[in-house]
Design an enzyme around this catalytic site. Structure first.
Site, PDB file in Angstrom:
ATOM      1  CE1 TYR A 139      40.149  46.561  97.998  1.00  0.00           C
ATOM      2  CE2 TYR A 139      41.001  44.331  97.842  1.00  0.00           C
ATOM      3  CZ  TYR A 139      40.724  45.548  97.259  1.00  0.00           C
ATOM      4  OH  TYR A 139      41.026  45.760  95.942  1.00  0.00           O
ATOM      5  CE1 TYR A 164      39.637  45.172  92.034  1.00  0.00           C
ATOM      6  CE2 TYR A 164      40.390  43.004  91.336  1.00  0.00           C
ATOM      7  CZ  TYR A 164      40.552  44.141  92.100  1.00  0.00           C
ATOM      8  OH  TYR A 164      41.638  44.249  92.928  1.00  0.00           O
TER       9      TYR A 164
END
Length: 423
Positions: free
Chosen positions: A15, A143
Protein backbone atom coordinates in the site's frame (compact mmCIF):
# COMPACT_ATOMS: atom_id res chain seq x y z
CA UNK A 1 23.79 3.19 -2.30
CA UNK A 2 22.92 2.31 1.29
CA UNK A 3 20.19 -0.15 2.23
CA UNK A 4 17.42 2.41 2.76
CA UNK A 5 18.21 4.21 -0.51
CA UNK A 6 18.19 0.89 -2.41
CA UNK A 7 14.94 -0.07 -0.74
CA UNK A 8 13.33 3.25 -1.65
CA UNK A 9 14.49 2.97 -5.26
CA UNK A 10 13.76 -0.69 -5.99
CA UNK A 11 11.53 -2.40 -3.40
CA UNK A 12 7.76 -1.91 -3.43
CA UNK A 13 6.15 -2.09 0.02
CA UNK A 14 2.47 -2.77 0.79
CA UNK A 15 0.00 0.00 0.00
CA UNK A 16 2.80 2.38 -0.89
CA UNK A 17 3.51 4.50 -3.95
CA UNK A 18 6.49 3.57 -6.12
CA UNK A 19 6.95 7.21 -7.09
CA UNK A 20 6.53 8.74 -3.65
CA UNK A 21 6.98 5.92 -1.12
CA UNK A 22 6.35 6.26 2.57
CA UNK A 23 9.52 6.19 4.70
CA UNK A 24 10.81 2.76 5.72
CA UNK A 25 12.83 1.97 8.81
CA UNK A 26 15.36 -0.84 8.78
CA UNK A 27 15.03 -3.44 11.55
CA UNK A 28 18.35 -4.75 12.88
CA UNK A 29 16.99 -7.16 15.48
CA UNK A 30 13.80 -8.07 17.32
CA UNK A 31 13.27 -9.59 20.73
CA UNK A 32 10.27 -9.82 23.02
CA UNK A 33 8.04 -6.91 22.01
CA UNK A 34 10.83 -4.61 20.85
CA UNK A 35 12.33 -3.81 17.47
CA UNK A 36 15.83 -2.38 17.17
CA UNK A 37 15.94 0.00 14.23
CA UNK A 38 18.99 1.19 12.31
CA UNK A 39 20.69 3.83 14.41
CA UNK A 40 20.11 1.83 17.60
CA UNK A 41 16.63 3.25 18.17
CA UNK A 42 14.52 0.69 20.06
CA UNK A 43 10.73 0.81 19.77
CA UNK A 44 7.86 -1.16 21.30
CA UNK A 45 5.93 -2.99 18.58
CA UNK A 46 2.25 -2.15 18.87
CA UNK A 47 1.30 -4.04 15.70
CA UNK A 48 2.62 -7.56 16.49
CA UNK A 49 3.74 -7.56 12.86
CA UNK A 50 0.23 -7.08 11.53
CA UNK A 51 -1.38 -8.95 14.43
CA UNK A 52 0.63 -12.16 14.07
CA UNK A 53 3.55 -12.11 16.56
CA UNK A 54 1.38 -12.84 19.60
CA UNK A 55 4.23 -14.47 21.58
CA UNK A 56 6.72 -11.74 20.72
CA UNK A 57 9.95 -12.06 18.76
CA UNK A 58 12.76 -14.59 19.13
CA UNK A 59 10.67 -16.85 21.33
CA UNK A 60 12.84 -19.82 22.39
CA UNK A 61 10.12 -22.45 21.85
CA UNK A 62 9.39 -21.26 18.33
CA UNK A 63 13.08 -20.87 17.52
CA UNK A 64 13.76 -24.42 18.72
CA UNK A 65 10.89 -25.82 16.63
CA UNK A 66 12.22 -24.13 13.50
CA UNK A 67 15.80 -25.25 14.12
CA UNK A 68 14.82 -28.86 14.82
CA UNK A 69 12.66 -29.13 11.71
CA UNK A 70 15.11 -27.53 9.31
CA UNK A 71 17.65 -30.23 10.18
CA UNK A 72 15.09 -32.88 9.15
CA UNK A 73 13.66 -31.31 5.98
CA UNK A 74 12.33 -27.86 5.25
CA UNK A 75 9.80 -28.81 2.58
CA UNK A 76 8.27 -31.69 0.64
CA UNK A 77 5.30 -31.58 -1.69
CA UNK A 78 1.96 -32.33 0.00
CA UNK A 79 0.54 -34.16 -3.01
CA UNK A 80 0.82 -37.86 -2.17
CA UNK A 81 3.10 -37.20 0.83
CA UNK A 82 2.44 -36.21 4.41
CA UNK A 83 4.54 -35.59 7.51
CA UNK A 84 4.37 -35.39 11.28
CA UNK A 85 4.48 -31.57 11.63
CA UNK A 86 1.32 -31.24 9.52
CA UNK A 87 -0.44 -34.13 11.25
CA UNK A 88 0.35 -32.84 14.75
CA UNK A 89 -0.65 -29.30 13.80
CA UNK A 90 -4.00 -30.37 12.37
CA UNK A 91 -4.76 -32.60 15.39
CA UNK A 92 -4.09 -29.68 17.70
CA UNK A 93 -6.05 -27.23 15.56
CA UNK A 94 -9.12 -29.46 15.40
CA UNK A 95 -9.10 -29.78 19.18
CA UNK A 96 -9.16 -25.97 19.50
CA UNK A 97 -11.68 -24.78 16.92
CA UNK A 98 -15.48 -24.60 17.38
CA UNK A 99 -17.27 -27.98 17.22
CA UNK A 100 -18.31 -29.34 13.85
CA UNK A 101 -15.16 -28.39 11.95
CA UNK A 102 -13.57 -31.69 10.96
CA UNK A 103 -11.36 -31.10 7.91
CA UNK A 104 -8.28 -28.92 7.50
CA UNK A 105 -6.96 -27.54 4.23
CA UNK A 106 -3.55 -25.95 4.77
CA UNK A 107 -2.94 -22.80 2.75
CA UNK A 108 -0.12 -20.35 2.12
CA UNK A 109 -1.59 -17.15 3.53
CA UNK A 110 -4.74 -15.58 4.88
CA UNK A 111 -5.87 -14.31 1.48
CA UNK A 112 -5.36 -17.77 -0.01
CA UNK A 113 -7.36 -19.36 2.80
CA UNK A 114 -10.25 -17.03 1.91
CA UNK A 115 -9.90 -18.00 -1.76
CA UNK A 116 -10.06 -21.64 -0.67
CA UNK A 117 -13.13 -20.99 1.51
CA UNK A 118 -15.01 -19.30 -1.31
CA UNK A 119 -14.03 -22.04 -3.75
CA UNK A 120 -15.20 -24.66 -1.24
CA UNK A 121 -18.60 -22.98 -0.95
CA UNK A 122 -19.05 -22.67 -4.71
CA UNK A 123 -17.89 -26.22 -5.45
CA UNK A 124 -20.08 -27.58 -2.66
CA UNK A 125 -23.25 -26.21 -4.24
CA UNK A 126 -22.16 -27.09 -7.76
CA UNK A 127 -21.73 -30.68 -6.62
CA UNK A 128 -25.26 -30.61 -5.18
CA UNK A 129 -26.55 -29.72 -8.64
CA UNK A 130 -27.13 -26.12 -7.49
CA UNK A 131 -24.84 -24.09 -9.75
CA UNK A 132 -27.35 -21.25 -9.41
CA UNK A 133 -26.00 -20.76 -5.86
CA UNK A 134 -22.88 -18.92 -6.98
CA UNK A 135 -22.80 -15.62 -5.08
CA UNK A 136 -21.36 -14.67 -1.71
CA UNK A 137 -22.94 -12.27 0.79
CA UNK A 138 -20.69 -10.04 2.86
CA UNK A 139 -21.40 -7.19 5.31
CA UNK A 140 -20.05 -3.81 4.28
CA UNK A 141 -16.91 -2.56 6.05
CA UNK A 142 -15.46 -6.06 5.76
CA UNK A 143 -11.95 -6.94 4.67
CA UNK A 144 -10.81 -10.42 3.64
CA UNK A 145 -7.58 -10.02 1.67
CA UNK A 146 -6.02 -8.77 -1.53
CA UNK A 147 -6.40 -11.65 -3.99
CA UNK A 148 -9.28 -11.53 -6.45
CA UNK A 149 -11.98 -13.67 -4.82
CA UNK A 150 -11.06 -12.15 -1.45
CA UNK A 151 -11.24 -8.65 -2.93
CA UNK A 152 -14.72 -9.39 -4.28
CA UNK A 153 -16.10 -9.81 -0.74
CA UNK A 154 -14.33 -6.77 0.75
CA UNK A 155 -16.32 -3.57 1.15
CA UNK A 156 -16.73 -2.28 -2.43
CA UNK A 157 -16.29 1.38 -1.41
CA UNK A 158 -13.82 1.61 1.47
CA UNK A 159 -12.29 -1.86 1.16
CA UNK A 160 -9.22 -0.59 -0.76
CA UNK A 161 -10.24 -2.40 -3.95
CA UNK A 162 -12.77 -0.08 -5.62
CA UNK A 163 -10.40 0.32 -8.60
CA UNK A 164 -11.18 -3.28 -9.57
CA UNK A 165 -14.97 -3.04 -9.37
CA UNK A 166 -15.50 -3.74 -13.08
CA UNK A 167 -13.45 -6.95 -13.07
CA UNK A 168 -14.38 -8.50 -9.73
CA UNK A 169 -17.18 -11.02 -9.33
CA UNK A 170 -20.37 -9.17 -8.39
CA UNK A 171 -21.20 -10.23 -4.88
CA UNK A 172 -24.04 -9.19 -2.56
CA UNK A 173 -23.47 -6.73 0.28
CA UNK A 174 -25.51 -6.16 3.40
CA UNK A 175 -25.23 -3.04 5.56
CA UNK A 176 -22.55 -3.35 8.20
CA UNK A 177 -23.76 -4.38 11.67
CA UNK A 178 -24.57 -1.24 13.65
CA UNK A 179 -25.15 -2.39 17.23
CA UNK A 180 -21.90 -1.98 19.11
CA UNK A 181 -20.37 -4.58 21.39
CA UNK A 182 -21.80 -4.03 24.87
CA UNK A 183 -24.91 -2.17 23.69
CA UNK A 184 -28.44 -3.56 23.70
CA UNK A 185 -28.90 -5.40 20.41
CA UNK A 186 -31.33 -3.73 18.00
CA UNK A 187 -33.63 -6.05 16.11
CA UNK A 188 -33.43 -3.61 13.20
CA UNK A 189 -29.76 -4.51 12.81
CA UNK A 190 -30.40 -7.92 11.28
CA UNK A 191 -33.37 -6.99 9.07
CA UNK A 192 -31.39 -5.86 5.99
CA UNK A 193 -29.44 -9.13 5.96
CA UNK A 194 -32.65 -11.13 6.32
CA UNK A 195 -34.24 -9.19 3.46
CA UNK A 196 -31.20 -9.89 1.30
CA UNK A 197 -31.46 -13.62 2.02
CA UNK A 198 -35.20 -13.64 1.38
CA UNK A 199 -34.72 -12.02 -2.01
CA UNK A 200 -31.56 -13.78 -3.20
CA UNK A 201 -31.35 -17.09 -1.30
CA UNK A 202 -31.66 -19.09 -4.52
CA UNK A 203 -28.31 -17.69 -5.68
CA UNK A 204 -26.49 -17.35 -2.34
CA UNK A 205 -23.78 -19.94 -1.73
CA UNK A 206 -22.42 -18.49 1.50
CA UNK A 207 -22.20 -15.57 3.87
CA UNK A 208 -18.66 -14.51 4.79
CA UNK A 209 -17.92 -12.23 7.72
CA UNK A 210 -15.33 -11.36 10.34
CA UNK A 211 -16.79 -12.41 13.69
CA UNK A 212 -17.39 -9.52 16.13
CA UNK A 213 -14.43 -7.42 14.92
CA UNK A 214 -14.21 -6.07 11.38
CA UNK A 215 -10.52 -5.48 10.67
CA UNK A 216 -8.90 -3.43 7.94
CA UNK A 217 -12.27 -2.36 6.53
CA UNK A 218 -12.80 -0.05 9.48
CA UNK A 219 -11.76 -1.66 12.79
CA UNK A 220 -15.39 -1.89 13.93
CA UNK A 221 -16.50 -3.97 16.93
CA UNK A 222 -20.10 -5.19 16.75
CA UNK A 223 -22.61 -7.10 18.88
CA UNK A 224 -22.23 -10.93 18.94
CA UNK A 225 -26.00 -11.30 18.56
CA UNK A 226 -25.61 -10.22 14.92
CA UNK A 227 -23.32 -13.19 14.38
CA UNK A 228 -25.78 -15.53 16.08
CA UNK A 229 -28.63 -14.29 13.89
CA UNK A 230 -26.43 -14.62 10.79
CA UNK A 231 -25.90 -18.29 11.65
CA UNK A 232 -29.67 -18.75 11.94
CA UNK A 233 -30.30 -17.07 8.58
CA UNK A 234 -27.75 -19.30 6.86
CA UNK A 235 -29.53 -22.34 8.30
CA UNK A 236 -32.97 -21.02 7.32
CA UNK A 237 -32.03 -20.13 3.75
CA UNK A 238 -29.69 -23.04 3.03
CA UNK A 239 -26.41 -21.13 2.76
CA UNK A 240 -22.98 -21.84 4.22
CA UNK A 241 -21.46 -19.59 6.88
CA UNK A 242 -17.79 -18.69 6.41
CA UNK A 243 -16.10 -17.07 9.42
CA UNK A 244 -12.87 -15.24 8.66
CA UNK A 245 -10.92 -15.57 11.93
CA UNK A 246 -7.57 -14.64 10.38
CA UNK A 247 -7.25 -11.49 12.49
CA UNK A 248 -9.49 -12.47 15.42
CA UNK A 249 -8.40 -16.05 16.01
CA UNK A 250 -6.13 -17.36 18.77
CA UNK A 251 -7.21 -15.10 21.59
CA UNK A 252 -7.06 -11.58 20.19
CA UNK A 253 -10.63 -10.62 21.21
CA UNK A 254 -10.52 -12.28 24.64
CA UNK A 255 -11.99 -15.56 23.35
CA UNK A 256 -9.89 -18.22 21.65
CA UNK A 257 -11.97 -17.60 18.53
CA UNK A 258 -14.34 -14.66 18.13
CA UNK A 259 -17.15 -17.09 17.13
CA UNK A 260 -17.28 -18.06 20.79
CA UNK A 261 -18.75 -14.67 21.72
CA UNK A 262 -21.92 -15.80 19.90
CA UNK A 263 -21.56 -19.51 20.77
CA UNK A 264 -21.85 -20.52 17.13
CA UNK A 265 -19.89 -22.73 14.75
CA UNK A 266 -19.36 -21.87 11.08
CA UNK A 267 -19.46 -24.32 8.18
CA UNK A 268 -16.09 -23.01 6.99
CA UNK A 269 -13.47 -21.08 8.95
CA UNK A 270 -10.26 -19.31 7.91
CA UNK A 271 -7.28 -18.89 10.24
CA UNK A 272 -3.83 -17.42 9.66
CA UNK A 273 -1.68 -14.56 11.00
CA UNK A 274 -1.02 -15.74 14.60
CA UNK A 275 -1.08 -19.41 13.55
CA UNK A 276 2.74 -19.50 13.41
CA UNK A 277 3.21 -16.84 16.07
CA UNK A 278 4.29 -14.43 13.34
CA UNK A 279 7.31 -16.49 12.25
CA UNK A 280 6.31 -17.30 8.68
CA UNK A 281 3.34 -17.47 6.40
CA UNK A 282 0.81 -20.26 6.95
CA UNK A 283 -2.97 -20.37 7.05
CA UNK A 284 -5.73 -22.95 7.09
CA UNK A 285 -9.29 -23.31 5.90
CA UNK A 286 -11.36 -25.66 8.05
CA UNK A 287 -14.75 -27.06 7.13
CA UNK A 288 -17.44 -29.40 8.37
CA UNK A 289 -17.64 -33.02 7.31
CA UNK A 290 -20.83 -32.20 5.40
CA UNK A 291 -19.01 -29.61 3.29
CA UNK A 292 -16.08 -31.92 2.64
CA UNK A 293 -18.29 -34.84 1.65
CA UNK A 294 -20.57 -32.61 -0.40
CA UNK A 295 -17.63 -31.38 -2.44
CA UNK A 296 -16.12 -34.79 -3.05
CA UNK A 297 -19.29 -36.73 -3.86
CA UNK A 298 -19.86 -34.75 -7.06
CA UNK A 299 -17.79 -34.23 -10.19
CA UNK A 300 -14.80 -34.15 -10.39
CA UNK A 301 -14.70 -35.90 -7.00
CA UNK A 302 -11.82 -33.85 -5.59
CA UNK A 303 -11.39 -30.34 -4.26
CA UNK A 304 -9.78 -28.28 -7.00
CA UNK A 305 -6.95 -26.55 -5.19
CA UNK A 306 -3.33 -27.42 -4.40
CA UNK A 307 -0.65 -24.85 -3.49
CA UNK A 308 2.98 -25.81 -4.15
CA UNK A 309 3.99 -25.02 -0.57
CA UNK A 310 0.86 -26.48 1.00
CA UNK A 311 1.61 -27.99 4.41
CA UNK A 312 5.16 -26.64 4.50
CA UNK A 313 6.83 -28.70 7.27
CA UNK A 314 8.90 -25.82 8.61
CA UNK A 315 5.84 -23.59 8.98
CA UNK A 316 3.78 -26.47 10.42
CA UNK A 317 6.43 -27.22 13.03
CA UNK A 318 6.55 -23.61 14.18
CA UNK A 319 2.74 -23.37 14.14
CA UNK A 320 2.56 -26.49 16.29
CA UNK A 321 4.87 -24.87 18.82
CA UNK A 322 2.82 -21.66 18.72
CA UNK A 323 -0.43 -23.53 19.39
CA UNK A 324 1.26 -25.40 22.24
CA UNK A 325 2.04 -22.04 23.85
CA UNK A 326 -1.57 -20.96 23.37
CA UNK A 327 -2.79 -24.19 24.96
CA UNK A 328 -0.74 -23.40 28.06
CA UNK A 329 -3.43 -20.77 28.66
CA UNK A 330 -1.27 -17.76 29.55
CA UNK A 331 -2.84 -15.74 26.73
CA UNK A 332 -6.15 -15.44 28.56
CA UNK A 333 -4.98 -13.43 31.62
CA UNK A 334 -2.51 -11.56 29.39
CA UNK A 335 -5.28 -10.38 27.07
CA UNK A 336 -7.51 -9.53 30.03
CA UNK A 337 -4.78 -7.35 31.54
CA UNK A 338 -4.12 -5.65 28.20
CA UNK A 339 -7.83 -4.87 27.83
CA UNK A 340 -8.01 -3.52 31.37
CA UNK A 341 -5.04 -1.21 30.80
CA UNK A 342 -6.41 -0.05 27.44
CA UNK A 343 -9.69 0.85 29.17
CA UNK A 344 -7.80 2.85 31.77
CA UNK A 345 -5.21 4.61 29.63
CA UNK A 346 -6.37 4.68 26.00
CA UNK A 347 -9.95 5.85 26.62
CA UNK A 348 -8.77 9.36 27.68
CA UNK A 349 -7.84 9.94 24.03
CA UNK A 350 -11.59 10.24 23.36
CA UNK A 351 -11.55 13.61 25.13
CA UNK A 352 -9.15 15.14 22.59
CA UNK A 353 -10.57 17.47 19.93
CA UNK A 354 -8.86 15.51 17.14
CA UNK A 355 -10.41 12.17 18.16
CA UNK A 356 -13.79 10.87 17.01
CA UNK A 357 -13.98 7.71 19.11
CA UNK A 358 -12.01 5.08 21.03
CA UNK A 359 -12.91 1.37 20.73
CA UNK A 360 -11.49 -1.51 22.78
CA UNK A 361 -11.96 -5.28 22.88
CA UNK A 362 -9.46 -7.80 24.22
CA UNK A 363 -5.95 -6.94 23.02
CA UNK A 364 -7.28 -4.46 20.44
CA UNK A 365 -7.22 -0.70 20.96
CA UNK A 366 -8.54 1.66 18.29
CA UNK A 367 -8.44 5.44 18.17
CA UNK A 368 -10.51 6.83 15.30
CA UNK A 369 -9.47 10.34 14.37
CA UNK A 370 -11.77 12.99 12.88
CA UNK A 371 -9.42 13.46 9.93
CA UNK A 372 -7.23 11.09 7.91
CA UNK A 373 -3.84 10.47 9.50
CA UNK A 374 -0.65 11.62 7.78
CA UNK A 375 1.13 8.27 8.03
CA UNK A 376 4.71 9.49 7.55
CA UNK A 377 4.24 12.29 10.08
CA UNK A 378 2.51 10.02 12.59
CA UNK A 379 5.12 7.27 12.36
CA UNK A 380 7.96 9.75 12.87
CA UNK A 381 6.19 10.97 16.02
CA UNK A 382 5.56 7.45 17.28
CA UNK A 383 9.18 6.38 16.75
CA UNK A 384 10.41 9.49 18.53
CA UNK A 385 8.31 8.36 21.48
CA UNK A 386 9.57 4.77 21.38
CA UNK A 387 6.61 3.12 19.62
CA UNK A 388 6.04 1.27 16.35
CA UNK A 389 2.45 1.90 15.26
CA UNK A 390 1.21 1.97 11.67
CA UNK A 391 -2.06 3.88 11.19
CA UNK A 392 -4.29 3.82 8.14
CA UNK A 393 -7.05 6.15 7.03
CA UNK A 394 -8.48 7.80 10.14
CA UNK A 395 -7.46 4.92 12.37
CA UNK A 396 -4.63 4.63 14.85
CA UNK A 397 -4.78 1.21 16.43
CA UNK A 398 -2.65 -1.22 18.41
CA UNK A 399 -2.73 -5.03 18.56
CA UNK A 400 0.38 -5.77 20.60
CA UNK A 401 1.97 -9.14 21.40
CA UNK A 402 0.23 -10.76 24.36
CA UNK A 403 3.49 -10.83 26.35
CA UNK A 404 3.72 -7.03 26.48
CA UNK A 405 4.40 -5.58 29.93
CA UNK A 406 2.28 -2.79 31.45
CA UNK A 407 5.20 -0.36 31.04
CA UNK A 408 5.66 -1.27 27.38
CA UNK A 409 1.93 -0.98 26.71
CA UNK A 410 1.91 2.41 28.39
CA UNK A 411 4.66 3.54 26.01
CA UNK A 412 2.35 2.78 23.08
CA UNK A 413 -0.61 4.61 24.58
CA UNK A 414 1.49 7.61 25.59
CA UNK A 415 2.80 7.84 22.02
CA UNK A 416 -0.74 7.81 20.61
CA UNK A 417 -1.91 10.43 23.09
CA UNK A 418 1.09 12.67 22.37
CA UNK A 419 0.45 12.57 18.62
CA UNK A 420 -3.33 12.98 18.83
CA UNK A 421 -3.02 15.89 21.26
CA UNK A 422 -0.58 17.65 18.90
CA UNK A 423 -3.18 17.94 16.13
Amino acid sequence: MNNIDFDKRHIWHPYTSATNPLPCYEVKSASGVKLELDGKKVVVDGMASWWSAIHGYNHPSLNDAAKAQIDQFSHVMFGGLTHEPAIKLCKTLLDMVPPGLERVFLADSGSVSVEVAIKMALQYWACQGRKDKHRIVSPRNGYHGDTFAAMSVCDPVNGMHSLFTNVLTKQLFAPAPQTRFGQTFSEDDILPLEELFAKHHHEIAALILEPVVQGAGGMRIYHPEYLKRARQLCDKYDALLICDEIATGFGRTGKLFACEWAEISPDIMCVGKALTGGYMTLAATLCSEDVAQGICQGEPGVFMHGPTYMGNPLACAVAGASLALINEGHWRPQVQEIEKQLQQSLLPCAELDSVEEVRILGAIGIVEMKQAVNVAEAQASFIKNGAWIRPFGKLIYIMPPYIISPKELQTLMDAIYAYASSL
